[in-house]
Design a protein around this motif. Structure first.
Motif, PDB file in Angstrom:
ATOM      1  N   LYS A   5      45.481  18.451  12.002  1.00  0.00           N
ATOM      2  CA  LYS A   5      45.845  18.784  13.375  1.00  0.00           C
ATOM      3  C   LYS A   5      47.254  18.295  13.696  1.00  0.00           C
ATOM      4  O   LYS A   5      47.972  18.910  14.485  1.00  0.00           O
ATOM      5  N   VAL A   6      47.619  17.155  13.089  1.00  0.00           N
ATOM      6  CA  VAL A   6      48.923  16.554  13.367  1.00  0.00           C
ATOM      7  C   VAL A   6      49.553  16.084  12.062  1.00  0.00           C
ATOM      8  O   VAL A   6      48.878  15.474  11.227  1.00  0.00           O
ATOM      9  N   VAL A   7      50.851  16.354  11.896  1.00  0.00           N
ATOM     10  CA  VAL A   7      51.625  15.804  10.780  1.00  0.00           C
ATOM     11  C   VAL A   7      52.606  14.790  11.367  1.00  0.00           C
ATOM     12  O   VAL A   7      53.366  15.103  12.292  1.00  0.00           O
ATOM     13  N   SER A  33      53.881   6.927  28.194  1.00  0.00           N
ATOM     14  CA  SER A  33      52.963   8.017  28.532  1.00  0.00           C
ATOM     15  C   SER A  33      53.644   9.339  28.189  1.00  0.00           C
ATOM     16  O   SER A  33      54.810   9.543  28.517  1.00  0.00           O
ATOM     17  N   LEU A  34      52.912  10.229  27.513  1.00  0.00           N
ATOM     18  CA  LEU A  34      53.432  11.565  27.216  1.00  0.00           C
ATOM     19  C   LEU A  34      52.288  12.462  26.783  1.00  0.00           C
ATOM     20  O   LEU A  34      51.212  11.992  26.404  1.00  0.00           O
ATOM     21  N   SER A  35      52.534  13.763  26.838  1.00  0.00           N
ATOM     22  CA  SER A  35      51.562  14.760  26.408  1.00  0.00           C
ATOM     23  C   SER A  35      52.191  15.593  25.300  1.00  0.00           C
ATOM     24  O   SER A  35      53.328  16.055  25.437  1.00  0.00           O
ATOM     25  N   ILE A  36      51.444  15.763  24.206  1.00  0.00           N
ATOM     26  CA  ILE A  36      51.933  16.522  23.058  1.00  0.00           C
ATOM     27  C   ILE A  36      50.944  17.658  22.810  1.00  0.00           C
ATOM     28  O   ILE A  36      49.893  17.463  22.191  1.00  0.00           O
ATOM     29  N   PRO A  37      51.230  18.871  23.303  1.00  0.00           N
ATOM     30  CA  PRO A  37      50.300  19.988  23.126  1.00  0.00           C
ATOM     31  C   PRO A  37      50.083  20.317  21.651  1.00  0.00           C
ATOM     32  O   PRO A  37      50.988  20.124  20.823  1.00  0.00           O
ATOM     33  N   GLN A  38      48.891  20.813  21.320  1.00  0.00           N
ATOM     34  CA  GLN A  38      48.599  21.191  19.948  1.00  0.00           C
ATOM     35  C   GLN A  38      49.584  22.260  19.474  1.00  0.00           C
ATOM     36  O   GLN A  38      49.858  23.232  20.167  1.00  0.00           O
ATOM     37  N   GLY A  39      50.133  22.036  18.281  1.00  0.00           N
ATOM     38  CA  GLY A  39      51.073  22.975  17.698  1.00  0.00           C
ATOM     39  C   GLY A  39      52.521  22.729  18.060  1.00  0.00           C
ATOM     40  O   GLY A  39      53.408  23.414  17.554  1.00  0.00           O
ATOM     41  N   SER A  40      52.775  21.752  18.935  1.00  0.00           N
ATOM     42  CA  SER A  40      54.157  21.484  19.336  1.00  0.00           C
ATOM     43  C   SER A  40      54.851  20.617  18.286  1.00  0.00           C
ATOM     44  O   SER A  40      54.214  20.008  17.427  1.00  0.00           O
ATOM     45  N   GLY A  66      63.576  22.586   7.053  1.00  0.00           N
ATOM     46  CA  GLY A  66      63.169  23.975   7.212  1.00  0.00           C
ATOM     47  C   GLY A  66      61.773  24.221   6.681  1.00  0.00           C
ATOM     48  O   GLY A  66      60.950  24.897   7.312  1.00  0.00           O
ATOM     49  N   VAL A  67      61.491  23.636   5.509  1.00  0.00           N
ATOM     50  CA  VAL A  67      60.159  23.770   4.907  1.00  0.00           C
ATOM     51  C   VAL A  67      59.108  23.101   5.787  1.00  0.00           C
ATOM     52  O   VAL A  67      58.037  23.667   6.053  1.00  0.00           O
ATOM     53  N   LEU A  68      59.411  21.898   6.269  1.00  0.00           N
ATOM     54  CA  LEU A  68      58.446  21.129   7.058  1.00  0.00           C
ATOM     55  C   LEU A  68      58.126  21.819   8.379  1.00  0.00           C
ATOM     56  O   LEU A  68      56.949  21.979   8.736  1.00  0.00           O
ATOM     57  N   THR A  69      59.135  22.233   9.106  1.00  0.00           N
ATOM     58  CA  THR A  69      58.891  22.858  10.412  1.00  0.00           C
ATOM     59  C   THR A  69      58.188  24.195  10.264  1.00  0.00           C
ATOM     60  O   THR A  69      57.275  24.513  11.042  1.00  0.00           O
ATOM     61  N   TYR A  70      58.573  24.974   9.262  1.00  0.00           N
ATOM     62  CA  TYR A  70      57.928  26.271   9.063  1.00  0.00           C
ATOM     63  C   TYR A  70      56.468  26.090   8.647  1.00  0.00           C
ATOM     64  O   TYR A  70      55.580  26.806   9.125  1.00  0.00           O
ATOM     65  N   ALA A  71      56.221  25.122   7.751  1.00  0.00           N
ATOM     66  CA  ALA A  71      54.852  24.901   7.276  1.00  0.00           C
ATOM     67  C   ALA A  71      53.945  24.471   8.418  1.00  0.00           C
ATOM     68  O   ALA A  71      52.805  24.947   8.540  1.00  0.00           O
ATOM     69  N   CYS A  72      54.420  23.591   9.288  1.00  0.00           N
ATOM     70  CA  CYS A  72      53.604  23.158  10.428  1.00  0.00           C
ATOM     71  C   CYS A  72      53.375  24.301  11.395  1.00  0.00           C
ATOM     72  O   CYS A  72      52.265  24.484  11.914  1.00  0.00           O
ATOM     73  N   GLN A  73      54.415  25.083  11.639  1.00  0.00           N
ATOM     74  CA  GLN A  73      54.270  26.225  12.529  1.00  0.00           C
ATOM     75  C   GLN A  73      53.270  27.231  11.980  1.00  0.00           C
ATOM     76  O   GLN A  73      52.450  27.787  12.722  1.00  0.00           O
ATOM     77  N   SER A  74      53.301  27.449  10.669  1.00  0.00           N
ATOM     78  CA  SER A  74      52.417  28.429  10.039  1.00  0.00           C
ATOM     79  C   SER A  74      50.955  28.013  10.101  1.00  0.00           C
ATOM     80  O   SER A  74      50.063  28.859  10.197  1.00  0.00           O
ATOM     81  N   THR A  75      50.708  26.704  10.021  1.00  0.00           N
ATOM     82  CA  THR A  75      49.329  26.209  10.001  1.00  0.00           C
ATOM     83  C   THR A  75      48.822  25.815  11.385  1.00  0.00           C
ATOM     84  O   THR A  75      47.636  25.528  11.556  1.00  0.00           O
ATOM     85  N   GLY A  76      49.717  25.760  12.365  1.00  0.00           N
ATOM     86  CA  GLY A  76      49.316  25.364  13.713  1.00  0.00           C
ATOM     87  C   GLY A  76      49.251  23.873  13.927  1.00  0.00           C
ATOM     88  O   GLY A  76      48.782  23.408  14.968  1.00  0.00           O
ATOM     89  N   ALA A  77      49.736  23.093  12.942  1.00  0.00           N
ATOM     90  CA  ALA A  77      49.724  21.636  13.076  1.00  0.00           C
ATOM     91  C   ALA A  77      50.840  21.180  14.005  1.00  0.00           C
ATOM     92  O   ALA A  77      51.940  21.731  14.003  1.00  0.00           O
ATOM     93  N   SER A  78      50.554  20.167  14.801  1.00  0.00           N
ATOM     94  CA  SER A  78      51.612  19.516  15.565  1.00  0.00           C
ATOM     95  C   SER A  78      52.469  18.693  14.603  1.00  0.00           C
ATOM     96  O   SER A  78      51.974  18.202  13.591  1.00  0.00           O
ATOM     97  N   LEU A  79      53.740  18.541  14.937  1.00  0.00           N
ATOM     98  CA  LEU A  79      54.645  17.719  14.135  1.00  0.00           C
ATOM     99  C   LEU A  79      55.256  16.664  15.038  1.00  0.00           C
ATOM    100  O   LEU A  79      55.877  16.979  16.055  1.00  0.00           O
TER     101      LEU A  79
END
Length: 224
Positions: free
Chosen positions: A160-162, A24-31, A181-194
């Motif tokens: 929504k999620v990568v 069980s866990l919760s993963i907020p959008q964009g986290s 660095g590319v992956l985390t920045y790209a997800c942060q920029s688009t608002g996608a959860s990773l």
């Protein structure tokens, strides 16, 4: 994404193997979340269940009010195509297609006109620092460049999620750090959860949230 009581059982050679034992866990959008643990602990099974690739034996996975475990196979496939992006250890790019078509493929599969899909793929290549690489095939690029193309393919649908499964596993440390660095920045920029599976503590340390799994359960949670 909210996960409650997730279990997964496999039948192997007449024996029942429990890969997940009630997660069980919760993963907020964009986290951004790293999943770690020894081989066989259930981390890849958990990733595949969250991504709709595997159906859990019991439990629920809710995304934006939709209970994923009750969806038909067709609805799950559409969800993966339109709302999820995937990055794998070896990229899994199509070697016979140029990079711009590899990136554009999810859009074209979703019914977007080829011209529009290619134009959007070319813009993503620019954003990833790969301007001019569109006509080249993956085999003509370095490992790090090819993995950036794979990141572009994951992001082309504005997911929504990568989901990333050992995305730096085939790269040297320096190139792996660049790709992360590319992956985390790209997800942060688009608002996608990773949501990322890794064996590498230095990779996990780049993400603000981390869980460690053991015997199909979450053994430890870390937030930075």
């Amino acid at each position: 994404m909210v996960v409650n009581g997730l279990t997964k059982l496999y039948q192997r050679g007449g024996n029942t193997v429990q890969a997940l034992a009630g997660v069980s866990l919760s993963i907020p959008q964009g986290s951004q979340l790293a999943i770690m643990g020894p081989s066989g602990c259930g981390k890849t099974t958990l990733l595949h269940c969250l991504a709709g690739v595997l159906r859990p034996t019991t439990g629920s996975i809710t995304l934006d009010g939709t209970e994923m475990t009750t969806l038909s196979e067709g609805a799950i496939s559409e969800l993966r195509l339109k709302h999820f992006g995937f990055v794998f250890q070896d990229g899994q790019l199509l070697p016979e297609l140029p990079c711009q078509e590899n990136i554009a493929m999810p859009l074209m599969l979703a019914g977007v006109a080829r011209k529009e899909a290619i134009a959007r793929a070319q813009q993503i290549l620019v954003n990833l620092g790969l301007e001019g690489a569109g006509p080249y095939r993956p085999g003509q690029l370095s490992g790090g460049q090819a993995q950036r193309v794979a990141i572009g393919r994951a992001l082309i649908t504005n997911p929504k999620v990568v989901f990333a499964d050992e995305p730096t596993g085939a790269l040297d440390q320096s190139t792996g750090a660049e790709v992360m660095g590319v992956l985390t920045y790209a997800c942060q920029s688009t608002g996608a959860s990773l949501i990322l599976v890794t064996h590498d503590p230095s990779v996990a340390a780049r993400l603000p949230h981390e869980i460690h799994m053991r015997d199909g359960l979450i053994d430890q949670q870390v937030s930075r």
